[in-house]
Write a protein that holds these residues in place. Structure first.
Motif: not given
Length: 327
Positions: A28-40, A120-130
């Motif tokens: 799926v393509r996801v329109k990003v609303g927010a993304c946390g910033v992790c130490r990783t 990013a504004s969008h990303l593609v992800a494996d639907a099984r891991y959403c």
């Protein structure tokens, strides 16, 4: 789409425009609303992790909405709010996958590390891991749950059922897991950098029984301790703080070298355990526990274009709670 892209080890991230990505079968393509910033994300930028390939878009604490689907996706629908975590794919065939230990998969892919992530504004992800999300809560408040919360949960489970819990490094993961642990009736002892009064005050405000510097001894012996700071010298300190039979959980994906320490502080059947990634079941269990605990994340929100500033604040220990980017 646009994204903050890492083109070489050490950064900086640069703003780039790209064609909108097209999801493939099962994606799926996801329109990003927010993304946390992790130490990783810092470890990705600094090149601390193996097999990095550039360019890469960091970010793996993603909250957004499905806006395009590839062939074969049946469990998600356009417009659904979802969370995209660190673990982005497993092979399903290796020994670990077949043993229901997908967090140890021999051929995994990781969001923001080996596949483009959420800065990013969008990303593609494996639907099984959403993870499907309900409509409660703001995207920025939920984003840290997708890694800091998930790893916090897995480390808490691995810490066992002890009632006195030490938390070394009271940042994004620490302040989330403290709330879950308090809801479970545990007592929290928070350890921070020396002089970090703000983090200590946050811990106390969330119900910690005690807060102090990492070099200090807590007022009682601990049943378990979880280390979120990527600092190897904390392991001997935590071993000295736990009782016989106690556990020290190392929850980071990367840590500086652990210094030599006397066997006497390990003796007494104390254990040192590492946490590796997460499973989809961890996500299901944690999101249910988070709702029951009514977790409130403490966040500082940055525009996506200020990703370098957010990373610098995290690196320098200038954040209370978690940083979050908004496109």
């Amino acid at each position: 789409m646009y994204a903050m892209v890492l083109s070489k080890r050490g950064g900086p991230l640069t703003l780039q425009q790209r064609p909108d990505p097209t999801p493939g079968p099962g994606e799926v393509r996801v329109k990003v609303g927010a993304c946390g910033v992790c130490r990783t994300d810092l470890h990705v930028v600094d090149g601390d992790l193996p097999d990095l390939r550039y360019p890469i878009i960091p970010g793996h604490e993603v909250v957004g909405r499905v806006d395009a689907m590839g062939e074969g996706v049946t469990d998600l629908v356009p417009g659904m709010r979802v969370g995209v975590p660190w673990l982005g794919y497993t092979c399903g065939d290796c020994f670990y996958c077949r043993a229901d230990k997908e967090n140890l998969c021999d051929h995994p892919r990781f969001t923001g590390y080996t596949r483009d992530g959420g800065f990013a504004s969008h990303l593609v992800a494996d639907a099984r891991y959403c993870f499907p999300l309900d409509e409660h809560g703001d995207d920025a408040a939920i984003a840290p749950l997708l890694c800091a919360g998930l790893i916090g949960w897995r480390s808490l489970v691995m810490a066992g059922e002890g009632k006195t819990l030490g938390i070394y490094g009271f940042g994004a993961a620490g302040h989330i897991v403290a709330q879950v642990a308090r809801a479970q009736g545990r007592s929290i002892y928070a350890f921070t950098r020396s002089g970090d009064r703000d983090a200590q005050q946050l811990a106390l405000s969330l119900g910690a029984a005690w807060a102090g510097a990492s070099e200090e001894r807590p007022p009682i012996e601990l049943d378990a301790a979880i280390i979120y700071a990527p600092v190897g010298k904390l392991v001997p300190l935590a071993l000295r703080a736990v009782r016989k039979g106690g556990r020290v959980i190392c929850a980071g994906i990367h840590m500086s070298d652990i210094p030599a320490f006397p066997y006497s502080i390990l003796w007494g059947e104390r254990q040192v355990i590492s946490v590796t990634n997460l499973t989809r079941q961890d996500g299901i269990d944690f999101l249910a526990a988070a709702a029951n605990a009514e977790i409130h994340t403490h966040t500082t929100v940055f525009p996506l274009t200020k990703a370098n500033e957010a990373l610098a604040c995290l690196r320098d220990g200038k954040l209370i709670g978690a940083a979050v980017l908004r496109p």
